[in-house]
Write a protein that holds these residues in place. Structure first.
Motif, short mmCIF file in Angstrom:
data_model
loop_
_atom_site.label_atom_id
_atom_site.label_comp_id
_atom_site.label_asym_id
_atom_site.label_seq_id
_atom_site.Cartn_x
_atom_site.Cartn_y
_atom_site.Cartn_z
N LYS A 224 0.82 -1.22 0.00
CA LYS A 224 0.00 0.00 0.00
C LYS A 224 0.85 1.27 0.00
CE LYS A 224 -3.93 -2.31 2.17
NZ LYS A 224 -4.75 -2.48 3.40
N SER A 225 2.13 1.14 0.38
CA SER A 225 3.04 2.28 0.35
C SER A 225 3.89 2.31 -0.91
CB SER A 225 3.98 2.23 1.57
OG SER A 225 3.24 2.26 2.78
N THR A 228 3.81 4.86 -6.99
CA THR A 228 3.04 4.76 -8.24
C THR A 228 3.50 5.88 -9.17
OG1 THR A 228 1.25 5.89 -7.05
CG2 THR A 228 1.05 3.50 -7.34
N THR A 232 -3.80 8.87 -13.28
CA THR A 232 -4.66 7.98 -12.50
C THR A 232 -5.00 6.69 -13.24
OG1 THR A 232 -6.65 9.09 -13.35
CG2 THR A 232 -5.72 9.91 -11.27
N TYR A 271 -5.62 4.09 -8.01
CA TYR A 271 -4.46 3.31 -7.63
C TYR A 271 -4.66 2.57 -6.31
CZ TYR A 271 -1.66 5.79 -11.19
OH TYR A 271 -1.15 6.30 -12.36
N GLY A 272 -5.40 3.20 -5.39
CA GLY A 272 -5.64 2.58 -4.09
C GLY A 272 -6.36 1.25 -4.22
N HIS A 273 -7.30 1.15 -5.18
CA HIS A 273 -8.02 -0.11 -5.39
C HIS A 273 -7.05 -1.19 -5.84
CE1 HIS A 273 -11.38 2.86 -5.90
NE2 HIS A 273 -12.00 1.96 -5.15
N LYS A 275 -3.79 -1.34 -5.26
CA LYS A 275 -2.91 -1.72 -4.16
C LYS A 275 -3.58 -2.66 -3.17
CE LYS A 275 0.14 2.34 -4.21
NZ LYS A 275 0.66 3.48 -3.42
N VAL A 276 -4.83 -2.38 -2.84
CA VAL A 276 -5.57 -3.24 -1.91
C VAL A 276 -5.70 -4.65 -2.48
CG1 VAL A 276 -7.82 -3.69 -0.87
CG2 VAL A 276 -6.80 -1.39 -0.73
#
Length: 335
Positions: A224-225, A228, A232, A271-273, A275-276
């Motif tokens: 998650k860190s 990137t 988007t 991007y968060g999706h 990474k999760v």
């Protein structure tokens, strides 16, 4: 006598844990093909002495590496699994091969030049210089058909082939000339903090690595860190979007989906999706391996039994090859 191709490979015990690149690029492919080949898998601890390392640390790391080999799915009954230093023929053959290797030949090895460029020639030891010759010994002792290696080791396998051919020409046919086997996919996982560099045990920041012995929480945090890229859009583009491309590659390798399918899955998402999803997939893959490795490490007697059996099998092959070498070069054999 088996009709299956013989394969030899190994990974250095240069850290407390293998990382995701080791697992996806080497260990998992070994496991997937283990029933198709006659396999010799070893831990090349002699090579670790080219860098300064505390003796107790080296022994512990060697044990952890063996445990992770088995936890990742290598069957110690179906494969020959051993420690390099348990088989003295490796060092003995290396001396013979060093005597048929040209100094200029050895000095052209790019890994030696790269490492001395970073640390300075005065800081390099002779073992680092002769490392490829010991690697040639590792390979030629077991007469493998193929040697699965990363692209960065291709030059060393080429030297091995050259030395085998030279020895055979000078002293008679003793060695099989092996082929390098470069994995077509999944061979390279990039650093999470520097996605233009390969994930490495020696990378500057541990935050760039996913280690097999990391907790689920540590793995998720590092993914998650991950670095990137600008924009988007989630798409694979190694030049323009190395961070996102690395995450897509990891997700593809772990889930079995193609990169194109992953791009479609995350189209229009942030991007968060990504990474999760990558974190969840990697944790699901790695957690059982970690737990099995910890079980093995908690039972040192069983690990010792496995290694004793592997040593016996490896030495039977290595001793026969070294005997042929000694006879070929004309040593007076002990009575």
């Amino acid at each position: 006598m088996t009709s299956q191709p013989r394969v030899l490979s190994g990974m250095q015990p240069s850290a407390d844990s293998l990382h995701l690149g080791n697992y996806l690029g080497a260990l998992r492919p070994w496991v997937q093909r283990q029933s198709e080949q006659e396999n010799f898998f070893f831990v090349p601890d002699l090579h670790s002495l080219t860098s300064r390392i505390e003796p107790g640390v080296l022994a512990e790391r060697t044990r952890k590496t063996v445990a992770q080999y088995i936890a990742g799915g290598l069957d110690p009954e179906a494969n020959v699994l051993f420690i390099q230093s348990h088989v003295p023929e490796h060092a003995e053959l290396a001396w013979v091969l060093s005597c048929v290797t040209g100094f200029g030949e050895a000095s052209r090895m790019t890994q030696f030049k790269d490492k001395t460029a970073k640390g300075g020639a005065d800081q390099a030891n002779v073992g680092l210089f002769t490392y490829p010759i010991l690697m040639a010994s590792d390979i030629l002792l077991y007469k493998p058909d193929a040697v699965p290696v990363g692209d960065d080791q291709r030059q060393h396998v080429e030297l091995t082939r050259t030395l085998a051919q030279r020895f055979n020409s000078r002293f008679g046919e003793v060695f099989k000339v092996p082929e390098a086997s470069i994995p077509a996919a999944g061979a390279r996982v990039y650093d999470l903090q520097n996605p233009t560099s390969k994930m490495s045990k020696s990378s500057e920041s541990p935050a760039g690595r996913i280690e097999i012995l990391d907790s689920d929480k540590q793995i998720a945090k590092r993914i998650k860190s991950a670095v990137t890229d600008a924009g988007t859009e989630i798409r694979f583009d190694r030049e323009e979007k190395p961070g996102v491309s690395n995450l897509l590659d990891i997700y593809s390798s772990v889930t079995g989906r193609t990169v194109a399918e992953a791009e479609e899955e995350f189209a229009g998402k942030m991007y968060g999706h990504l990474k999760v999803a990558v974190a969840e997939a990697v944790v699901a893959e790695i957690a059982p391996v970690r737990e099995r490795a910890l079980e093995l490490l908690a039972d040192p007697a069983e690990l010792d039994r496995i290694l004793a059996s592997g040593r016996e099998k490896a030495r039977a092959v290595a001793a026969a090859t070294l005997g042929d070498v000694y006879s070929a070069v004309g040593f007076l054999r002990a009575g």
